[in-house]
Design a protein around this motif. Structure first.
Motif, mmCIF file in Angstrom:
data_model
loop_
_atom_site.group_PDB
_atom_site.id
_atom_site.type_symbol
_atom_site.label_atom_id
_atom_site.label_comp_id
_atom_site.label_asym_id
_atom_site.label_seq_id
_atom_site.Cartn_x
_atom_site.Cartn_y
_atom_site.Cartn_z
ATOM 1 N N THR A 305 0.813 -1.217 0.000
ATOM 2 C CA THR A 305 0.000 0.000 0.000
ATOM 3 C C THR A 305 0.848 1.270 0.000
ATOM 4 O O THR A 305 0.308 2.366 -0.001
ATOM 5 N N ALA A 306 2.171 1.120 0.024
ATOM 6 C CA ALA A 306 3.053 2.273 -0.167
ATOM 7 C C ALA A 306 3.065 2.648 -1.648
ATOM 8 O O ALA A 306 3.015 1.773 -2.516
ATOM 9 N N ALA A 307 3.131 3.943 -1.938
ATOM 10 C CA ALA A 307 3.161 4.413 -3.331
ATOM 11 C C ALA A 307 4.612 4.456 -3.797
ATOM 12 O O ALA A 307 5.409 5.264 -3.325
ATOM 13 N N MET A 308 4.955 3.568 -4.755
ATOM 14 C CA MET A 308 6.333 3.410 -5.213
ATOM 15 C C MET A 308 6.497 3.900 -6.650
ATOM 16 O O MET A 308 5.551 3.918 -7.440
ATOM 17 N N LEU A 309 7.725 4.281 -6.992
ATOM 18 C CA LEU A 309 8.034 4.689 -8.366
ATOM 19 C C LEU A 309 8.248 3.492 -9.280
ATOM 20 O O LEU A 309 8.075 3.593 -10.506
ATOM 21 N N THR A 310 8.655 2.364 -8.714
ATOM 22 C CA THR A 310 8.874 1.141 -9.497
ATOM 23 C C THR A 310 7.977 0.044 -8.952
ATOM 24 O O THR A 310 7.570 0.076 -7.786
ATOM 25 N N PRO A 311 7.652 -0.954 -9.774
ATOM 26 C CA PRO A 311 6.624 -1.938 -9.387
ATOM 27 C C PRO A 311 7.058 -2.860 -8.244
ATOM 28 O O PRO A 311 8.234 -3.161 -8.049
ATOM 29 N N TYR A 312 6.026 -3.336 -7.540
ATOM 30 C CA TYR A 312 6.192 -4.422 -6.580
ATOM 31 C C TYR A 312 6.457 -5.723 -7.333
ATOM 32 O O TYR A 312 6.320 -5.810 -8.560
ATOM 33 N N ARG A 313 6.803 -6.761 -6.598
ATOM 34 C CA ARG A 313 6.883 -8.090 -7.198
ATOM 35 C C ARG A 313 5.496 -8.473 -7.741
ATOM 36 O O ARG A 313 4.471 -8.128 -7.154
ATOM 37 N N ALA A 314 5.490 -9.179 -8.825
ATOM 38 C CA ALA A 314 4.225 -9.549 -9.453
ATOM 39 C C ALA A 314 3.434 -10.514 -8.576
ATOM 40 O O ALA A 314 3.999 -11.385 -7.906
ATOM 41 N N THR A 315 2.114 -10.331 -8.563
ATOM 42 C CA THR A 315 1.207 -11.262 -7.895
ATOM 43 C C THR A 315 0.059 -11.585 -8.850
ATOM 44 O O THR A 315 -0.183 -10.874 -9.827
ATOM 45 N N ARG A 316 -0.669 -12.635 -8.518
ATOM 46 C CA ARG A 316 -1.782 -13.038 -9.379
ATOM 47 C C ARG A 316 -2.864 -11.959 -9.404
ATOM 48 O O ARG A 316 -3.469 -11.679 -10.436
ATOM 49 N N LEU A 317 -3.097 -11.331 -8.257
ATOM 50 C CA LEU A 317 -4.170 -10.339 -8.178
ATOM 51 C C LEU A 317 -3.758 -8.992 -8.750
ATOM 52 O O LEU A 317 -4.553 -8.313 -9.411
ATOM 53 N N GLN A 318 -2.501 -8.574 -8.515
ATOM 54 C CA GLN A 318 -2.086 -7.215 -8.873
ATOM 55 C C GLN A 318 -1.267 -7.155 -10.164
ATOM 56 O O GLN A 318 -1.003 -6.063 -10.664
ATOM 57 N N GLY A 319 -0.884 -8.286 -10.694
ATOM 58 C CA GLY A 319 -0.151 -8.292 -11.944
ATOM 59 C C GLY A 319 1.306 -7.900 -11.775
ATOM 60 O O GLY A 319 1.854 -7.913 -10.676
ATOM 61 N N CYS A 320 1.924 -7.522 -12.890
ATOM 62 C CA CYS A 320 3.377 -7.303 -12.910
ATOM 63 C C CYS A 320 3.785 -5.848 -12.751
ATOM 64 O O CYS A 320 4.958 -5.559 -12.588
ATOM 65 N N CYS A 321 2.860 -4.915 -12.818
ATOM 66 C CA CYS A 321 3.257 -3.504 -12.895
ATOM 67 C C CYS A 321 2.622 -2.641 -11.813
ATOM 68 O O CYS A 321 2.506 -1.425 -11.969
ATOM 69 N N PHE A 322 2.214 -3.258 -10.701
ATOM 70 C CA PHE A 322 1.524 -2.510 -9.651
ATOM 71 C C PHE A 322 2.530 -1.744 -8.794
ATOM 72 O O PHE A 322 3.499 -2.306 -8.297
ATOM 73 N N CYS A 323 2.294 -0.445 -8.618
ATOM 74 C CA CYS A 323 3.208 0.417 -7.847
ATOM 75 C C CYS A 323 2.559 0.982 -6.586
ATOM 76 O O CYS A 323 3.215 1.727 -5.843
ATOM 77 N N GLY A 324 1.302 0.647 -6.322
ATOM 78 C CA GLY A 324 0.610 1.272 -5.200
ATOM 79 C C GLY A 324 0.087 2.634 -5.599
ATOM 80 O O GLY A 324 0.520 3.225 -6.592
ATOM 81 N N ASP A 325 -0.851 3.147 -4.807
ATOM 82 C CA ASP A 325 -1.502 4.412 -5.151
ATOM 83 C C ASP A 325 -1.398 5.410 -4.007
ATOM 84 O O ASP A 325 -1.531 5.037 -2.836
ATOM 85 N N PRO A 326 -1.185 6.690 -4.327
ATOM 86 C CA PRO A 326 -1.203 7.718 -3.276
ATOM 87 C C PRO A 326 -2.615 7.913 -2.747
ATOM 88 O O PRO A 326 -3.605 7.679 -3.443
ATOM 89 N N LEU A 327 -2.713 8.336 -1.497
ATOM 90 C CA LEU A 327 -4.010 8.554 -0.858
ATOM 91 C C LEU A 327 -4.520 9.982 -1.048
ATOM 92 O O LEU A 327 -5.707 10.250 -0.831
ATOM 93 N N ILE A 328 -3.618 10.900 -1.415
ATOM 94 C CA ILE A 328 -3.997 12.303 -1.596
ATOM 95 C C ILE A 328 -3.439 12.771 -2.937
ATOM 96 O O ILE A 328 -2.279 12.489 -3.265
ATOM 97 N N SER A 329 -4.226 13.499 -3.684
ATOM 98 C CA SER A 329 -3.728 14.082 -4.931
ATOM 99 C C SER A 329 -2.797 15.251 -4.606
ATOM 100 O O SER A 329 -2.891 15.857 -3.529
ATOM 101 N N ILE A 330 -1.916 15.576 -5.528
ATOM 102 C CA ILE A 330 -1.016 16.708 -5.304
ATOM 103 C C ILE A 330 -1.798 18.012 -5.117
ATOM 104 O O ILE A 330 -1.481 18.786 -4.193
ATOM 105 N N PRO A 331 -2.839 18.314 -5.903
ATOM 106 C CA PRO A 331 -3.598 19.553 -5.642
ATOM 107 C C PRO A 331 -4.200 19.601 -4.235
ATOM 108 O O PRO A 331 -4.157 20.649 -3.574
#
Length: 554
Positions: A305-331
């Protein structure tokens, strides 16, 4: 100069002042340090009523300043909760629950922690819920993990919380469900944890008195480790009420900077954001400073659940390119930072991923472009848990006047790092906590315990770990990115004067200088003559706050 009340002499005094000076003696009067120097000069200031304290060659240094803890939760854990270790196996956790339930009144909650992140996949299974139910009977159970972001509850707790197969996930949280049946498995991630915490709090009839007792006990524990100032990292209204009540009763032996949550918290607090901020002056006292707004940009890497610049290890549910999402937009983050500065406050932003760090720096950069840094608040904002940081972003901390709030007790080789390696490719997972790079870039670094994420707020574990990059406790071999090690003097400053500066208290405490509060500690060894791998064995012989002894080793 006021008449000297106390003179501490024949010591080795590490002052942490700007000149990195050393001394042998200090003079205290009216709760303040009024002189610092050599024995002959200082002892000559003694008057008829001056008490002379011979340090016997012992080492005196400023009180420790803990820039990040959850003190009331730590006191509560010590007084009332089931205690688990993050190194415990799944079966050991179940046995501890069984034993606690056997001595708890029928139907009462059993709650506490902490279980290790390495168990998260096992705990998320429906079969594990059945095993927890089997050892807990009619008792509702809630157990926190070692990140304090997630909770494991049993079926009776799910019933009391009101969670069933049709319950929607709360915003920024997840109720983990069985893939086949859709039923909740008992694992609550991120903001879903607040549902469980609220249910526990509803069951406590004397919550306000319990909060005061927990706060009082927490400060006793902190004083025992040499801490005389701290920043509570997520200060809800009940916590503010407890702090202010203790201070008005002259029972708060430390400076406390409060961080008021802008969002719904992991504890499920209802009063957040503007509604809480507008009340802050009601609870301001001499020692309680509600001067920060707390924001969460992401979760934690152990549960992806941390927002990363590079992907996590691949999982069946999240696939190969999941990086997590920020909880607040920059604006939205820009608006919160601007609001904080308008209220003459600062922000402490939780960021465990490098993408969250970058977004936060970008938002602060925007605010700096129209407010500048001389906005009357001291302007030093904090990024908390600045562990994963892209190299290009490290110089921006100094350029934007942002402090790195570090958690050195939790990052060295251990259960959390093992869980991070399971989630993030190893070459990236081990590029964690770039302390030397921060130092070389001139960034302001401050250290915090994040207690009760760790079992106790012992700073000496973190001090040793910053220097050796190894785990001071046995059982975990190897060093984590040893090229990022720091020297002792730099680390002591990170734990004292730097942290005070990051919290806005540098005019009051953090160093041993005339005109500052008489906050200092006597330790059992010359730290500079101690092997780095033995620094964690340091004991605090006595702690002094405003010239009063608030701890003496038994």
């Amino acid at each position: 100069m006021m008449r000297p009340e106390l003179i501490f002499h024949h010591g080795k005094v590490f002052t942490a002042d700007a000149a990195a000076s050393r001394a042998e003696a200090i003079v205290v009067a009216g709760g303040m340090i009024v002189a610092v120097g050599h024995d002959l000069d200082v002892k000559s200031l003694a008057g008829p009523g001056t008490r002379m304290v011979d340090l016997g060659g012992g080492m005196l240094l400023p009180g420790i300043v803990d820039v990040h803890n959850h003190h009331l939760r730590g006191g509560q854990a010590d007084l009332y909760e089931l205690k688990l270790l993050p190194t415990m196996s799944f079966d050991a956790v179940l046995e501890a629950v069984r034993a606690r339930c056997a001595t708890t009144k029928p139907g009462e909650w059993v709650f506490g922690g902490i279980w290790g992140s390495q168990l998260v996949e096992m705990i998320g299974r429906a079969s594990s819920l059945a095993e927890l139910d089997a050892v807990s009977g009619a008792h509702p159970v809630m157990l926190r993990d070692d990140s304090q972001h997630n909770r494991w509850v049993n079926s009776r707790a799910l019933e009391l919380i009101g969670i069933d197969a049709g319950t929607p996930d709360p915003q920024d949280g997840q109720i983990l469900r069985d893939v086949e049946t859709g039923a909740a498995t008992g694992l609550l991630l991120e903001r879903a944890s607040g549902l469980a915490e609220q249910a526990v709090e509803r069951s406590i009839p004397d919550l306000a008195e319990r909060n005061k007792a927990s706060c009082r006990r927490a400060v006793e524990i902190l004083n025992g480790f040499g801490v005389t100032a701290f920043q509570d990292a997520t200060t809800t209204l009940p916590f503010l009420e407890a702090l202010a009540a203790l201070d008005r009763a002259n029972e708060l032996n430390g400076w406390c900077v409060a961080s008021l949550p802008a969002q719904r918290t992991l504890s499920g607090a209802d009063l957040v954001g503007d509604a809480l901020i507008v009340r802050r002056e009601t609870y301001r006292t001499r020692h309680v400073r509600p001067d920060f707004i707390k924001l969460f940009m992401d979760g934690v890497p152990t549960t992806r659940t941390a927002a990363m610049l590079t992907p996590y290890r691949a999982t069946r549910l999240q696939g190969c390119c999941f990086c997590g999402d920020p909880l607040i937009s920059i604006p939205d983050l820009v608006r919160w930072i601007a609001k904080a500065e308008k209220h003459r406050m600062r922000v402490k932003v939780h960021c465990t991923g490098d993408a969250a760090v970058r977004d936060t720096l970008d938002a602060i950069d925007v605010v700096r472009s129209f407010n500048g840094s001389g906005n009357g608040v001291g302007a030093t904002h904090q990024i908390a848990h600045a562990g994963f940081v892209a190299p290009a972003d490290i110089p921006r901390f100094r350029a934007l006047d942002v402090a790195a709030d570090l958690s050195p007790i939790i990052w060295y080789p251990g259960p959390i790092q093992e869980a991070i390696r399971a989630a993030i490719p190893e070459d990236r997972a081990d590029c964690y906590w770039p302390l030397r790079d921060f130092h070389a870039a001139g960034a302001l670094m401050a250290a915090g315990s994040d207690w009760p994420v760790v079992a106790n707020p012992d700073p000496w574990l973190g001090i040793e770990g910053m220097i050796t990059r190894r785990n001071p406790r046995s059982g975990y071999e190897g060093a984590l990115w040893p090229e990022q090690a720091l020297d002792l003097e730099t680390v002591l400053r990170i734990y004292t004067v730097n942290a005070a500066q990051a919290m806005g208290l540098s005019d009051l405490t953090g160093s041993i200088e005339a005109g500052k509060s008489a906050d200092f500690i006597l330790v059992d060894r010359d730290l500079f003559a101690t092997a780095p791998e033995r620094l964690s064995q340091t004991k605090v012989l006595s702690t002094w706050f405003e010239g009063r002894q608030v701890h003496e080793a038994g």
